[in-house]
Design a protein around this motif. Structure first.
Motif, PDB file in Angstrom:
ATOM      1  N   VAL A  26      43.342  31.017  57.603  1.00  0.00           N
ATOM      2  CA  VAL A  26      43.941  31.703  58.822  1.00  0.00           C
ATOM      3  C   VAL A  26      42.821  32.672  59.248  1.00  0.00           C
ATOM      4  O   VAL A  26      42.398  33.525  58.621  1.00  0.00           O
ATOM      5  N   GLU A  27      42.292  32.535  60.471  1.00  0.00           N
ATOM      6  CA  GLU A  27      41.208  33.177  61.050  1.00  0.00           C
ATOM      7  C   GLU A  27      41.947  34.499  62.161  1.00  0.00           C
ATOM      8  O   GLU A  27      42.263  34.409  63.213  1.00  0.00           O
ATOM      9  N   SER A  28      42.038  35.705  61.227  1.00  0.00           N
ATOM     10  CA  SER A  28      42.326  36.457  62.043  1.00  0.00           C
ATOM     11  C   SER A  28      41.819  37.989  61.295  1.00  0.00           C
ATOM     12  O   SER A  28      41.888  38.234  60.405  1.00  0.00           O
ATOM     13  N   GLU A  29      41.089  38.652  62.271  1.00  0.00           N
ATOM     14  CA  GLU A  29      40.419  39.829  61.771  1.00  0.00           C
ATOM     15  C   GLU A  29      41.237  40.878  61.227  1.00  0.00           C
ATOM     16  O   GLU A  29      40.950  41.547  59.970  1.00  0.00           O
ATOM     17  N   PRO A  30      42.538  41.251  61.485  1.00  0.00           N
ATOM     18  CA  PRO A  30      43.507  42.077  60.909  1.00  0.00           C
ATOM     19  C   PRO A  30      43.710  41.505  59.710  1.00  0.00           C
ATOM     20  O   PRO A  30      43.849  42.578  58.469  1.00  0.00           O
ATOM     21  N   LEU A  31      44.095  40.430  59.388  1.00  0.00           N
ATOM     22  CA  LEU A  31      44.270  39.748  58.058  1.00  0.00           C
ATOM     23  C   LEU A  31      43.005  39.854  57.204  1.00  0.00           C
ATOM     24  O   LEU A  31      43.242  40.119  56.144  1.00  0.00           O
ATOM     25  N   ALA A  32      41.820  39.552  57.841  1.00  0.00           N
ATOM     26  CA  ALA A  32      40.727  39.380  56.934  1.00  0.00           C
ATOM     27  C   ALA A  32      40.474  40.973  56.516  1.00  0.00           C
ATOM     28  O   ALA A  32      40.077  41.156  55.189  1.00  0.00           O
ATOM     29  N   VAL A  33      40.573  41.946  57.276  1.00  0.00           N
ATOM     30  CA  VAL A  33      40.339  43.429  56.786  1.00  0.00           C
ATOM     31  C   VAL A  33      41.436  43.596  55.759  1.00  0.00           C
ATOM     32  O   VAL A  33      41.187  44.346  54.909  1.00  0.00           O
ATOM     33  N   PHE A  34      42.592  43.467  55.927  1.00  0.00           N
ATOM     34  CA  PHE A  34      43.814  43.724  55.087  1.00  0.00           C
ATOM     35  C   PHE A  34      43.608  42.891  53.792  1.00  0.00           C
ATOM     36  O   PHE A  34      43.801  43.656  52.616  1.00  0.00           O
ATOM     37  N   SER A  35      43.138  41.951  53.718  1.00  0.00           N
ATOM     38  CA  SER A  35      42.855  41.191  52.541  1.00  0.00           C
ATOM     39  C   SER A  35      41.561  41.826  51.688  1.00  0.00           C
ATOM     40  O   SER A  35      41.884  41.974  50.465  1.00  0.00           O
ATOM     41  N   VAL A  36      40.476  42.235  52.182  1.00  0.00           N
ATOM     42  CA  VAL A  36      39.637  42.858  51.717  1.00  0.00           C
ATOM     43  C   VAL A  36      40.000  44.223  51.129  1.00  0.00           C
ATOM     44  O   VAL A  36      39.805  44.597  49.962  1.00  0.00           O
ATOM     45  N   LEU A  37      40.668  44.884  51.729  1.00  0.00           N
ATOM     46  CA  LEU A  37      41.282  46.071  51.323  1.00  0.00           C
ATOM     47  C   LEU A  37      42.273  46.018  50.119  1.00  0.00           C
ATOM     48  O   LEU A  37      42.470  46.711  49.344  1.00  0.00           O
ATOM     49  N   MET A  38      43.223  45.018  50.257  1.00  0.00           N
ATOM     50  CA  MET A  38      44.001  44.785  48.994  1.00  0.00           C
ATOM     51  C   MET A  38      43.498  44.291  47.858  1.00  0.00           C
ATOM     52  O   MET A  38      43.664  44.713  46.888  1.00  0.00           O
ATOM     53  N   SER A  39      42.305  43.600  48.248  1.00  0.00           N
ATOM     54  CA  SER A  39      41.494  42.989  47.025  1.00  0.00           C
ATOM     55  C   SER A  39      40.873  44.154  46.361  1.00  0.00           C
ATOM     56  O   SER A  39      40.606  44.174  45.177  1.00  0.00           O
ATOM     57  N   LEU A  40      40.237  45.238  47.028  1.00  0.00           N
ATOM     58  CA  LEU A  40      39.735  46.451  46.600  1.00  0.00           C
ATOM     59  C   LEU A  40      40.767  47.306  46.003  1.00  0.00           C
ATOM     60  O   LEU A  40      40.578  47.826  44.739  1.00  0.00           O
ATOM     61  N   ALA A  41      41.866  47.430  46.564  1.00  0.00           N
ATOM     62  CA  ALA A  41      42.969  48.199  45.914  1.00  0.00           C
ATOM     63  C   ALA A  41      43.521  47.741  44.632  1.00  0.00           C
ATOM     64  O   ALA A  41      44.033  48.318  43.757  1.00  0.00           O
ATOM     65  N   PHE A  42      43.184  46.210  44.388  1.00  0.00           N
ATOM     66  CA  PHE A  42      43.739  45.568  43.249  1.00  0.00           C
ATOM     67  C   PHE A  42      42.918  46.141  42.110  1.00  0.00           C
ATOM     68  O   PHE A  42      43.531  46.361  40.802  1.00  0.00           O
ATOM     69  N   PHE A  43      41.736  46.836  42.173  1.00  0.00           N
ATOM     70  CA  PHE A  43      41.028  47.171  41.136  1.00  0.00           C
ATOM     71  C   PHE A  43      41.232  48.785  40.843  1.00  0.00           C
ATOM     72  O   PHE A  43      40.684  49.288  39.788  1.00  0.00           O
ATOM     73  N   VAL A  44      42.193  49.434  41.766  1.00  0.00           N
ATOM     74  CA  VAL A  44      42.600  50.976  41.431  1.00  0.00           C
ATOM     75  C   VAL A  44      43.220  51.142  40.070  1.00  0.00           C
ATOM     76  O   VAL A  44      42.950  52.071  39.396  1.00  0.00           O
ATOM     77  N   PRO A  45      44.445  50.431  39.911  1.00  0.00           N
ATOM     78  CA  PRO A  45      45.337  50.634  38.692  1.00  0.00           C
ATOM     79  C   PRO A  45      44.482  50.234  37.563  1.00  0.00           C
ATOM     80  O   PRO A  45      44.593  51.239  36.478  1.00  0.00           O
ATOM     81  N   PRO A  46      43.742  49.323  37.345  1.00  0.00           N
ATOM     82  CA  PRO A  46      43.087  49.215  36.079  1.00  0.00           C
ATOM     83  C   PRO A  46      41.931  50.254  35.918  1.00  0.00           C
ATOM     84  O   PRO A  46      41.684  50.588  34.727  1.00  0.00           O
ATOM     85  N   LEU A  47      41.264  50.712  36.966  1.00  0.00           N
ATOM     86  CA  LEU A  47      40.397  51.879  36.887  1.00  0.00           C
ATOM     87  C   LEU A  47      41.095  53.035  36.339  1.00  0.00           C
ATOM     88  O   LEU A  47      40.419  53.789  35.354  1.00  0.00           O
ATOM     89  N   VAL A  48      42.458  53.369  36.832  1.00  0.00           N
ATOM     90  CA  VAL A  48      43.119  54.578  36.208  1.00  0.00           C
ATOM     91  C   VAL A  48      43.477  54.175  34.875  1.00  0.00           C
ATOM     92  O   VAL A  48      43.137  55.027  33.901  1.00  0.00           O
ATOM     93  N   LEU A  49      43.692  53.036  34.371  1.00  0.00           N
ATOM     94  CA  LEU A  49      43.954  52.670  33.074  1.00  0.00           C
ATOM     95  C   LEU A  49      42.926  52.930  32.033  1.00  0.00           C
ATOM     96  O   LEU A  49      42.887  53.257  30.917  1.00  0.00           O
ATOM     97  N   VAL A  50      41.620  52.591  32.736  1.00  0.00           N
ATOM     98  CA  VAL A  50      40.447  52.794  31.703  1.00  0.00           C
ATOM     99  C   VAL A  50      40.452  54.270  31.260  1.00  0.00           C
ATOM    100  O   VAL A  50      39.829  54.313  30.065  1.00  0.00           O
ATOM    101  N   PHE A  51      40.696  54.907  32.108  1.00  0.00           N
ATOM    102  CA  PHE A  51      40.425  56.633  31.627  1.00  0.00           C
ATOM    103  C   PHE A  51      41.822  57.270  31.137  1.00  0.00           C
ATOM    104  O   PHE A  51      41.712  58.208  30.593  1.00  0.00           O
ATOM    105  N   THR A  52      42.818  56.559  31.223  1.00  0.00           N
ATOM    106  CA  THR A  52      44.197  57.118  30.814  1.00  0.00           C
ATOM    107  C   THR A  52      44.859  56.022  29.613  1.00  0.00           C
ATOM    108  O   THR A  52      45.752  56.873  28.873  1.00  0.00           O
TER     109      THR A  52
END
Length: 135
Positions: A26-52
């Motif tokens: 699907v070619e949609s700019e808001p969806l593309a931005v949301f996808s990139v943000l979600m894929s980056l947010a995907f790595f926040v919980p494991p980053l917290v796990l690394v230190f805790t």
């Protein structure tokens, strides 16, 4: 944040990335931005796990990072080798690749997610090494 909650939120973000990976056509700019943000947010919980996380959680994180990177490599090689076969085989391999490499496909920028997986792997290995050396 508790270790269990981190793993649950990581699982929810994984499911979101898988769904976004199947919507990649699907070619949609808001969806593309949301996808990139979600894929980056995907790595926040494991980053917290690394230190805790305790040793058990770090081992799981290390194994998941290794599995994701290894399966992604294997599926990419299989996909390249299947060029001469039917489109059904290519579509099947791409579908499996979406499930295995959800944040990479969702972001549409493989380098971000590959780098993040590699960083998670190295951080978890370093933390495990430091925990093992502790008296």
């Amino acid at each position: 944040m508790k270790e269990r909650n981190c793993f649950i939120s990581w699982g929810v973000l994984y499911v979101v990335c898988v769904v976004l990976g199947f919507c990649a056509g699907v070619e949609s700019e808001p969806l593309a931005v949301f996808s990139v943000l979600m894929s980056l947010a995907f790595f926040v919980p494991p980053l917290v796990l690394v230190f805790t996380a305790a040793r058990r959680g770090l081992r799981l994180l290390r194994n998941l990072s290794l599995a994701s990177l290894g399966l992604t490599l294997a599926l990419l090689v299989a996909s390249i080798l299947s060029i001469g076969t039917s489109t059904e085989v290519g579509d099947f391999l791409y579908g499996v690749l979406i499930v295995v490499s959800a944040p990479m496909i969702a972001a549409r920028a493989w380098v971000l997610s590959l780098f993040a997986w590699a960083v998670l792997l190295m951080l978890s290995l370093d933390r495990l090494y430091k925990l093992r050396k502790r008296p």
